[in-house]
Design a protein around this motif. Structure first.
Motif, PDB file in Angstrom:
ATOM      1  N   THR A 194      33.841  36.364  45.192  1.00 37.13           N
ATOM      2  CA  THR A 194      34.606  36.926  44.079  1.00 37.13           C
ATOM      3  C   THR A 194      35.367  35.815  43.372  1.00 37.13           C
ATOM      4  N   ALA A 195      35.344  35.862  42.035  1.00 39.30           N
ATOM      5  CA  ALA A 195      36.071  34.880  41.221  1.00 39.30           C
ATOM      6  C   ALA A 195      36.580  35.575  39.966  1.00 39.30           C
ATOM      7  N   ASN A 196      37.698  35.077  39.450  1.00 43.75           N
ATOM      8  CA  ASN A 196      38.273  35.602  38.215  1.00 43.75           C
ATOM      9  C   ASN A 196      37.869  34.731  37.037  1.00 43.75           C
ATOM     10  N   TYR A 197      37.659  35.375  35.883  1.00 48.65           N
ATOM     11  CA  TYR A 197      37.248  34.663  34.670  1.00 48.65           C
ATOM     12  C   TYR A 197      38.082  35.156  33.489  1.00 48.65           C
ATOM     13  N   GLN A 198      38.466  34.200  32.641  1.00 49.98           N
ATOM     14  CA  GLN A 198      39.211  34.537  31.428  1.00 49.98           C
ATOM     15  C   GLN A 198      38.237  34.921  30.304  1.00 49.98           C
ATOM     16  N   ASN A 199      38.686  35.833  29.446  1.00 51.65           N
ATOM     17  CA  ASN A 199      37.898  36.238  28.281  1.00 51.65           C
ATOM     18  C   ASN A 199      38.536  35.701  27.014  1.00 51.65           C
ATOM     19  N   ARG A 200      37.701  35.288  26.081  1.00 55.33           N
ATOM     20  CA  ARG A 200      38.209  34.958  24.749  1.00 55.33           C
ATOM     21  C   ARG A 200      38.420  36.217  23.923  1.00 55.33           C
ATOM     22  N   LEU A 201      37.637  37.254  24.248  1.00 56.82           N
ATOM     23  CA  LEU A 201      37.737  38.527  23.551  1.00 56.82           C
ATOM     24  C   LEU A 201      38.084  39.608  24.576  1.00 56.82           C
ATOM     25  N   PRO A 202      38.751  40.674  24.156  1.00 54.52           N
ATOM     26  CA  PRO A 202      39.090  41.746  25.105  1.00 54.52           C
ATOM     27  C   PRO A 202      37.836  42.368  25.705  1.00 54.52           C
ATOM     28  N   PHE A 203      37.884  42.619  27.000  1.00 55.73           N
ATOM     29  CA  PHE A 203      36.749  43.224  27.694  1.00 55.73           C
ATOM     30  C   PHE A 203      37.287  44.223  28.697  1.00 55.73           C
ATOM     31  N   VAL A 204      37.018  45.498  28.453  1.00 53.87           N
ATOM     32  CA  VAL A 204      37.497  46.572  29.319  1.00 53.87           C
ATOM     33  C   VAL A 204      36.305  47.176  30.042  1.00 53.87           C
ATOM     34  N   SER A 205      36.382  47.244  31.354  1.00 49.96           N
ATOM     35  CA  SER A 205      35.265  47.749  32.143  1.00 49.96           C
ATOM     36  C   SER A 205      35.605  49.122  32.712  1.00 49.96           C
ATOM     37  N   SER A 206      34.564  49.887  32.977  1.00 51.96           N
ATOM     38  CA  SER A 206      34.689  51.190  33.626  1.00 51.96           C
ATOM     39  C   SER A 206      33.304  51.566  34.138  1.00 51.96           C
ATOM     40  N   ILE A 207      33.177  52.724  34.766  1.00 52.62           N
ATOM     41  CA  ILE A 207      31.861  53.159  35.237  1.00 52.62           C
ATOM     42  C   ILE A 207      30.949  53.486  34.065  1.00 52.62           C
ATOM     43  N   TRP A 208      31.500  53.572  32.849  1.00 59.24           N
ATOM     44  CA  TRP A 208      30.686  53.896  31.676  1.00 59.24           C
ATOM     45  C   TRP A 208      30.156  52.646  30.991  1.00 59.24           C
ATOM     46  N   ASN A 209      30.491  51.470  31.509  1.00 59.71           N
ATOM     47  CA  ASN A 209      29.873  50.256  30.991  1.00 59.71           C
ATOM     48  C   ASN A 209      28.378  50.274  31.287  1.00 59.71           C
ATOM     49  N   LYS A 210      27.629  49.459  30.565  1.00 59.94           N
ATOM     50  CA  LYS A 210      26.191  49.360  30.779  1.00 59.94           C
ATOM     51  C   LYS A 210      25.850  47.948  31.211  1.00 59.94           C
ATOM     52  N   LEU A 211      24.884  47.836  32.139  1.00 62.41           N
ATOM     53  CA  LEU A 211      24.603  46.547  32.756  1.00 62.41           C
ATOM     54  C   LEU A 211      23.110  46.377  32.971  1.00 62.41           C
ATOM     55  N   VAL A 212      22.560  45.221  32.514  1.00 56.29           N
ATOM     56  CA  VAL A 212      21.152  44.908  32.733  1.00 56.29           C
ATOM     57  C   VAL A 212      21.028  43.441  33.119  1.00 56.29           C
ATOM     58  N   PHE A 213      19.919  43.103  33.777  1.00 55.02           N
ATOM     59  CA  PHE A 213      19.599  41.721  34.105  1.00 55.02           C
ATOM     60  C   PHE A 213      18.418  41.317  33.238  1.00 55.02           C
ATOM     61  N   CYS A 214      18.562  40.222  32.481  1.00 59.17           N
ATOM     62  CA  CYS A 214      17.533  39.821  31.518  1.00 59.17           C
ATOM     63  C   CYS A 214      17.489  38.305  31.415  1.00 59.17           C
ATOM     64  N   ASN A 215      16.294  37.730  31.623  1.00 61.05           N
ATOM     65  CA  ASN A 215      16.102  36.279  31.492  1.00 61.05           C
ATOM     66  C   ASN A 215      17.112  35.475  32.313  1.00 61.05           C
TER      67      ASN A 215
END
Length: 376
Positions: A194-215
């Motif tokens: 586990t690691a923490n990362y800073q965002n340049r733009l706001p990013f709010v996560s929840s179970i309604w986020n969408k996630l895919v693996f590509c390239n």
């Protein structure tokens, strides 16, 4: 005199146009060109059977011989099946949308589990009481355990089947709008990283986020449509400066965030927006220009959308092409609904659909079984 006439007629014949008849040189050139496509049938079939469906169709346009050979080896794969988790008991149902057939099987191994993701015929599941995270193949009953981890509001995905050395499990949750915590793990590991990362733009996560693996990258669509990208090789996280997909008119209604889906195929990423009062809108990510492009047609693609994970396929033939199949359950006895981009209508027809009334952990698309022995 007669001799001179014969010689004159012969001379005229030699200089007259051939009225469409090919010269010997032209015929030889044409025969040589055609011979390039005269491959022995058995060899031609061996070549064509290695092509995907789209390439097979293109090759079939070469000539009649290639058309016959392409059709003889053309295989339309089965569409994924819709898997339903029971609220009570151990009876799990699978729905085949191509033939509208339902199969049932007792799976006590899943008791007390929550669906997280599906890929390559495997499920990723979570037991909230024990914090257990594990892979499960519902057809072979194989189980592959991962270290325990508390999964609250974050989403989870994996890159490949857990039997593959390339399998990486990924989860992200926001600590604050400008800080996320990312955890990764591989089958066989003893703990999560586990690691923490800073965002340049706001990013709010929840179970309604969408996630895919590509390239080689994990793409995560946030609650408000911003796209976060994680590179598991470089261990980097970035919220891309890509304006969120434009929402359809009247999209911001009750439970609007539940009507979004994301899928990937062959390096392309698709986002589907739905609304109870409007037809679905499909966007494809333009990686070069960093914009979402609205799609008027899927070009033969079939999208299978569910809240936890979605699939995009080009190897589906027939009326299922250029359509979106949603995991909307038990509507008038049907196990899913579809939307045709060719006809611009839902099947079954209805005025609107309330996407917020469904339990996101109730159903998921999973690859069809190789045979029906699991249900015998």
């Amino acid at each position: 005199m007669a001799g001179r006439k014969r010689r004159k007629m012969k001379s005229l014949a030699a200089t007259a146009p051939n009225n469409g008849a090919a010269s010997s040189e032209e015929r030889e050139e044409s025969d040589e060109q055609n011979s390039l496509f005269r491959v022995p049938v058995d060899i031609l079939e061996q070549i064509l059977c290695r092509l995907n469906l789209k390439e097979n169709i293109l090759a079939s346009a070469v000539c009649k011989q290639w058309l016959a050979a392409a059709i003889s080896v053309r295989v339309a794969n089965k569409p994924p099946w819709l898997m339903f988790f029971p609220k009570f008991g151990d009876l799990v149902e699978f729905y085949d949308p191509s033939v509208r057939q339902t199969y049932s099987v007792e799976l006590p191994e899943l008791r007390g589990s929550r669906l997280c993701y599906a890929k390559d015929g495997w499920l990723l599941l979570y037991k909230p009481r024990s914090l257990r995270v594990f892979f499960f193949n519902p057809y072979t009953k194989d189980v592959i355990n991962l270290p325990g981890l508390e999964l609250t509001y974050q989403i989870v995905a994996f890159s490949a089947a857990p039997t593959s050395p390339d399998c990486i499990v990924f989860t992200v949750k926001h600590v604050s709008p400008t800080l996320v915590a990312i955890s990764t793990c591989k089958p066989g590991a003893t703990e999560w990283t586990t690691a923490n990362y800073q965002n340049r733009l706001p990013f709010v996560s929840s179970i309604w986020n969408k996630l895919v693996f590509c390239n080689g990258l994990f793409y995560c669509l946030s609650l408000t449509g911003w796209l976060g990208v994680y590179d598991p090789e470089e261990h980097t996280w970035l919220v891309r400066v890509v304006p969120p997909p434009r929402c359809p008119e009247n999209f911001f209604v009750k439970n609007w965030w539940k009507g979004k889906f994301m899928a990937e195929h062959n390096g392309d990423i698709y986002v589907i927006y739905t609304c109870s009062t409007a037809n679905p809108v499909v966007y494809k990510l333009d990686q070069i220009n960093k914009i979402w492009v609205e799609m008027q047609t899927l070009g033969g693609l079939t999208l299978f959308a569910s809240f936890l994970s979605s699939q995009a396929r080009t190897d589906i033939l027939g009326v299922m092409r250029n359509s979106i199949y949603f995991s909307k359950v038990r509507f008038y006895g049907r196990r899913c609904i579809s939307y045709s981009l060719d006809k611009n209508r839902y099947y079954p027809r209805k005025q609107c659909y309330d996407w917020g009334e469904q339990d996101p952990f109730e159903s998921i698309w999973i690859d069809a079984p190789p045979d029906l022995s699991a249900f015998a």
